[in-house]
Motif scaffolding. Structure first.
Motif, short mmCIF file in Angstrom:
data_model
loop_
_atom_site.label_atom_id
_atom_site.label_comp_id
_atom_site.label_asym_id
_atom_site.label_seq_id
_atom_site.Cartn_x
_atom_site.Cartn_y
_atom_site.Cartn_z
N PRO A 22 39.93 -72.76 -13.83
CA PRO A 22 39.86 -71.25 -12.83
C PRO A 22 41.20 -71.87 -11.49
CG PRO A 22 38.59 -72.55 -12.35
CD PRO A 22 38.97 -73.61 -13.61
N PRO A 23 41.24 -70.85 -10.87
CA PRO A 23 42.06 -70.83 -9.51
C PRO A 23 41.93 -71.84 -8.71
CG PRO A 23 42.22 -68.65 -10.22
CD PRO A 23 41.60 -69.61 -11.36
N ASN A 24 42.48 -72.46 -8.29
CA ASN A 24 41.89 -73.40 -7.18
C ASN A 24 41.99 -72.56 -5.41
OD1 ASN A 24 41.41 -75.69 -4.63
ND2 ASN A 24 42.33 -76.96 -6.05
N VAL A 25 41.37 -72.15 -4.89
CA VAL A 25 41.37 -70.92 -4.09
C VAL A 25 41.12 -72.14 -2.43
CG1 VAL A 25 41.31 -68.90 -2.81
CG2 VAL A 25 41.35 -69.86 -5.27
N GLN A 71 38.26 -74.86 -3.64
CA GLN A 71 37.62 -74.94 -4.26
C GLN A 71 37.73 -77.28 -3.78
OE1 GLN A 71 38.02 -75.78 -8.14
NE2 GLN A 71 37.57 -77.58 -8.35
N ASN A 104 33.54 -70.30 -6.18
CA ASN A 104 33.53 -69.89 -7.56
C ASN A 104 34.35 -68.52 -7.09
OD1 ASN A 104 33.05 -70.44 -10.18
ND2 ASN A 104 32.26 -67.59 -10.13
N SER A 111 37.21 -68.15 -6.27
CA SER A 111 38.15 -68.26 -8.23
C SER A 111 38.67 -67.13 -8.37
CB SER A 111 37.91 -69.44 -8.34
OG SER A 111 37.89 -71.09 -7.81
N ALA A 142 41.35 -64.77 -10.49
CA ALA A 142 41.59 -65.07 -11.65
C ALA A 142 41.23 -63.44 -12.71
CB ALA A 142 40.58 -66.35 -11.88
#
Length: 261
Positions: free
Chosen positions: A50-53, A55, A171, A174, A178
């Protein structure tokens, strides 16, 4: 289609919503919370991650070990015979059991690609665990809990509530990227900052509220600060704005707690 008579329906409901059912559900859900993420958790290939925004750093996820351990300890404690009819577990026990169950459900949802369902499970963890935490904290404030009961319930309720809220925010950031709802780049960074600010506000309200001196609230505050520290470390090079927002959220919590004292 046959329908149970009112008397039979009442008896069925009494069994389902009774103390023994709550105890059994809590034990089963606590076990599922540990076993399902451990043995059937998400597996991502590098390109599918998943995209790391916002995290946090990988080390921050070690918080699951004390969450799992304290949840099992609470489940064992409330399963004891003398605890069956305690009003405090009737109030706080059901939402905590639901939070355990939602944590267990999260893993297969992610593994099977039902990502919005997994986001819903994280939201359920955050709401249910926070409900259980507040009810436990109120019982602490009212002197309803012994030292042993506080030691059994406060860590599980406080840590799971805080980490559930943090995981829900991380989450969601992300997921929005996503699914293309928010484009990667500056807009994604703005969403991440806003979510971190919201988490900081929730934390500040907890440490400045009437239950701030309880063990439940302290475990909650400590876990949320741990999450913010993880984001600061994890994002310090990739997204300085997210790292700064996490730092500001942590400072907001600390200032609110100091002012209240």
């Amino acid at each position: 289609m046959s329908v149970l008579p009112p008397s039979s329906a009442n008896r069925v409901w009494a069994v389902v919503s009774g103390d023994r059912s709550r105890q059994a559900l809590t034990c089963g859900a606590a076990a599922a919370q540990v076993l399902l993420p451990t043995f059937y958790g998400p597996r991502f290939r590098r390109e599918d991650a998943p995209p790391n925004v916002i995290q946090p750093a990988p080390y921050a996820f070690t918080v699951w070990f004390p969450i799992f351990a304290s949840s099992i300890a609470y489940a064992v404690h409330q399963a004891r015979g003398p605890a069956r009819t305690r009003d405090v577990w009737r109030r706080a026990g059901w939402p905590l059991a639901g939070a355990f169950a939602a944590t267990g459900l999260w893993a297969p949802l992610v593994r099977s690609g039902r990502f919005w369902g997994a986001q819903g499970a994280l939201a359920a963890i955050a709401v249910l665990a926070e409900t259980g935490r507040r009810r436990t904290a109120r019982a602490e404030t009212g002197g309803e809990l012994s030292a042993a009961e506080v030691a059994a319930a406060a860590p599980a309720a406080g840590m799971l509530a805080a980490w559930g809220q943090a995981a829900c925010g991380v989450n969601l950031a992300s997921m929005l990227v996503a699914k293309g709802i928010v484009p990667a780049g500056p807009r994604a960074a703005t969403i991440g900052v806003a979510l971190l600010a919201g988490l900081g506000t929730l934390g500040a309200r907890a440490v400045a509220g009437p239950d701030r001196a309880t063990a439940s609230s302290r475990f909650y505050a400590g876990t949320l600060l741990w999450a913010f520290a993880g984001v600061m470390v994890g994002q310090r090079r990739r997204s300085p704005s997210a790292a700064a927002a996490a730092a500001c959220a942590a400072v907001t919590m600390l200032v609110a707690g100091i002012r209240e004292r």
